[in-house]
Design a protein around this motif. Structure first.
Motif, mmCIF file in Angstrom:
data_model
loop_
_atom_site.group_PDB
_atom_site.id
_atom_site.type_symbol
_atom_site.label_atom_id
_atom_site.label_comp_id
_atom_site.label_asym_id
_atom_site.label_seq_id
_atom_site.Cartn_x
_atom_site.Cartn_y
_atom_site.Cartn_z
ATOM 1 N N GLY A 86 88.503 65.256 63.132
ATOM 2 C CA GLY A 86 89.202 66.462 63.572
ATOM 3 C C GLY A 86 88.931 66.822 65.017
ATOM 4 N N MET A 87 88.661 65.843 65.869
ATOM 5 C CA MET A 87 88.380 66.121 67.276
ATOM 6 C C MET A 87 89.569 66.718 68.019
ATOM 7 S SD MET A 87 86.081 62.875 68.566
ATOM 8 C CE MET A 87 86.116 63.514 70.248
ATOM 9 N N LEU A 88 90.767 66.461 67.513
ATOM 10 C CA LEU A 88 91.972 66.893 68.218
ATOM 11 C C LEU A 88 92.528 68.219 67.692
ATOM 12 C CD1 LEU A 88 93.738 63.424 68.590
ATOM 13 C CD2 LEU A 88 92.343 64.656 70.269
ATOM 14 N N LYS A 89 91.739 68.926 66.916
ATOM 15 C CA LYS A 89 92.188 70.241 66.452
ATOM 16 C C LYS A 89 92.446 71.152 67.650
ATOM 17 C CE LYS A 89 90.971 74.121 63.466
ATOM 18 N NZ LYS A 89 89.944 74.748 62.612
ATOM 19 N N ASN A 90 93.596 71.815 67.629
ATOM 20 C CA ASN A 90 94.060 72.721 68.691
ATOM 21 C C ASN A 90 94.414 72.000 69.993
ATOM 22 O OD1 ASN A 90 93.676 75.010 67.015
ATOM 23 N ND2 ASN A 90 91.496 75.053 67.562
ATOM 24 N N LEU A 91 94.539 70.684 69.946
ATOM 25 C CA LEU A 91 94.910 69.903 71.127
ATOM 26 C C LEU A 91 96.156 69.047 70.925
ATOM 27 C CD1 LEU A 91 91.386 68.606 72.256
ATOM 28 C CD2 LEU A 91 92.691 70.512 73.241
ATOM 29 N N LEU A 92 96.595 68.882 69.696
ATOM 30 C CA LEU A 92 97.699 67.956 69.437
ATOM 31 C C LEU A 92 99.024 68.406 70.049
ATOM 32 C CD1 LEU A 92 97.023 66.815 65.771
ATOM 33 C CD2 LEU A 92 97.020 65.376 67.811
ATOM 34 N N HIS A 93 99.139 69.706 70.367
ATOM 35 C CA HIS A 93 100.400 70.155 70.968
ATOM 36 C C HIS A 93 100.629 69.524 72.335
ATOM 37 C CE1 HIS A 93 97.356 72.998 72.450
ATOM 38 N NE2 HIS A 93 98.140 73.234 73.493
ATOM 39 N N PHE A 94 99.549 69.112 73.011
ATOM 40 C CA PHE A 94 99.729 68.423 74.288
ATOM 41 C C PHE A 94 100.481 67.103 74.075
ATOM 42 C CE2 PHE A 94 96.057 71.139 75.273
ATOM 43 C CZ PHE A 94 96.463 71.682 76.471
ATOM 44 N N TYR A 95 100.154 66.399 72.989
ATOM 45 C CA TYR A 95 100.830 65.132 72.716
ATOM 46 C C TYR A 95 102.217 65.358 72.124
ATOM 47 C CZ TYR A 95 96.738 62.553 74.058
ATOM 48 O OH TYR A 95 95.711 62.021 74.807
ATOM 49 N N ARG A 96 102.387 66.405 71.351
ATOM 50 C CA ARG A 96 103.715 66.716 70.817
ATOM 51 C C ARG A 96 104.707 66.966 71.951
ATOM 52 N NH1 ARG A 96 104.079 70.578 65.724
ATOM 53 N NH2 ARG A 96 104.437 68.609 64.620
ATOM 54 N N ASN A 97 104.228 67.425 73.096
ATOM 55 C CA ASN A 97 105.111 67.743 74.222
ATOM 56 C C ASN A 97 105.311 66.598 75.210
ATOM 57 O OD1 ASN A 97 105.837 70.479 73.645
ATOM 58 N ND2 ASN A 97 103.772 71.111 74.179
ATOM 59 N N LEU A 98 104.652 65.473 75.006
ATOM 60 C CA LEU A 98 104.825 64.353 75.928
ATOM 61 C C LEU A 98 106.225 63.752 75.791
ATOM 62 C CD1 LEU A 98 101.440 62.395 75.753
ATOM 63 C CD2 LEU A 98 102.218 64.020 77.494
ATOM 64 N N GLU A 99 106.785 63.369 76.921
ATOM 65 C CA GLU A 99 108.156 62.864 76.925
ATOM 66 C C GLU A 99 108.281 61.453 76.352
ATOM 67 O OE1 GLU A 99 109.708 63.131 80.849
ATOM 68 O OE2 GLU A 99 109.752 65.329 80.874
#
Length: 221
Positions: A86-99
């Protein structure tokens, strides 16, 4: 049956992954040429990428909490993240927004914290749970093919994940952008923990810009 798996990395002449400035244009240009249906990234590499290249204080927006619409004509790969802890908790939105990726899928295990699984469910991140203490990559990749129709994966990650892919006989191909620099013995090397000898067959050696060379090897079984 799991997908074709290609390890892709930029290294120095002494096969270090640190201690030099990688040419990201060459790196991602060569990666895209493989036309992967998914890219595979370990959680440590993914978190480091956010911290190095993005503003980690940028808050999650309401739109980030919802899975984007999947279009049949969208040829971008899925971003697949190995994240049992769970290292990416609260961080995955950065990848969801990548083009350059069209969706985010997370690989977890039975040991993954419940609050992280809740986070994934609440934000509509698809996840595949395989393995007890850590992700069973063979089983997870088989599920990735079954559930998402992925037939080719490129691992764009660091030493730990790629060592597992080689050690467990998962990797089919190794692709290296070799830079004309010797990093030295204090730097982290790509093949530090593969567990033994691995035979390779050279498939391609192509000179590139500024003295770099693209080497592609098939992993012999």
């Amino acid at each position: 049956m799991y997908p074709e798996v290609i390890i892709h990395n930029s290294v120095s002449l002494d096969y270090a992954v640190t201690g030099f400035d990688a040419d990201l244009g060459l790196h991602y240009g060569a990666l895209a040429a493989f036309e992967p249906e998914a890219t595979l990234v370990g959680s440590t590499t993914a978190k480091s990428g956010i911290e190095m290249f993005l503003d980690i204080t940028q808050p999650e927006k309401e739109a980030d909490r919802h899975r984007p619409e999947m279009r049949p004509d969208d040829r971008r790969p899925i971003g697949v993240f190995v994240d049992s802890r769970g290292m990416l908790k609260n961080l995955l939105h950065f990848y969801r927004n990548l083009e350059h990726i069209r969706d985010v899928v997370v690989l977890v295990s039975d040991a993954t914290p419940k609050d992280y699984l809740d986070y994934l469910r609440e934000r509509e991140y698809p996840f595949i749970r395989c393995g007890t203490e850590r992700v069973d990559l063979k089983a997870a990749l088989r599920e990735l093919r079954r559930q998402f129709g992925v037939s080719r994966v490129v691992s764009d990650s660091g030493t730990d994940l790629n060592s597992v892919l080689i050690r467990e006989g998962i990797a089919d191909t190794i692709s290296l952008i070799v830079h004309p620099v010797v990093s030295g013995d204090r730097e982290k090397r790509l093949f530090d923990r593969i567990g033994g000898r691995v035979a390779l067959e050279l498939r391609k050696a192509v000179p590139m810009e500024q003295g770099t060379v693209h080497l592609v090897y098939a992993v012999k079984r």
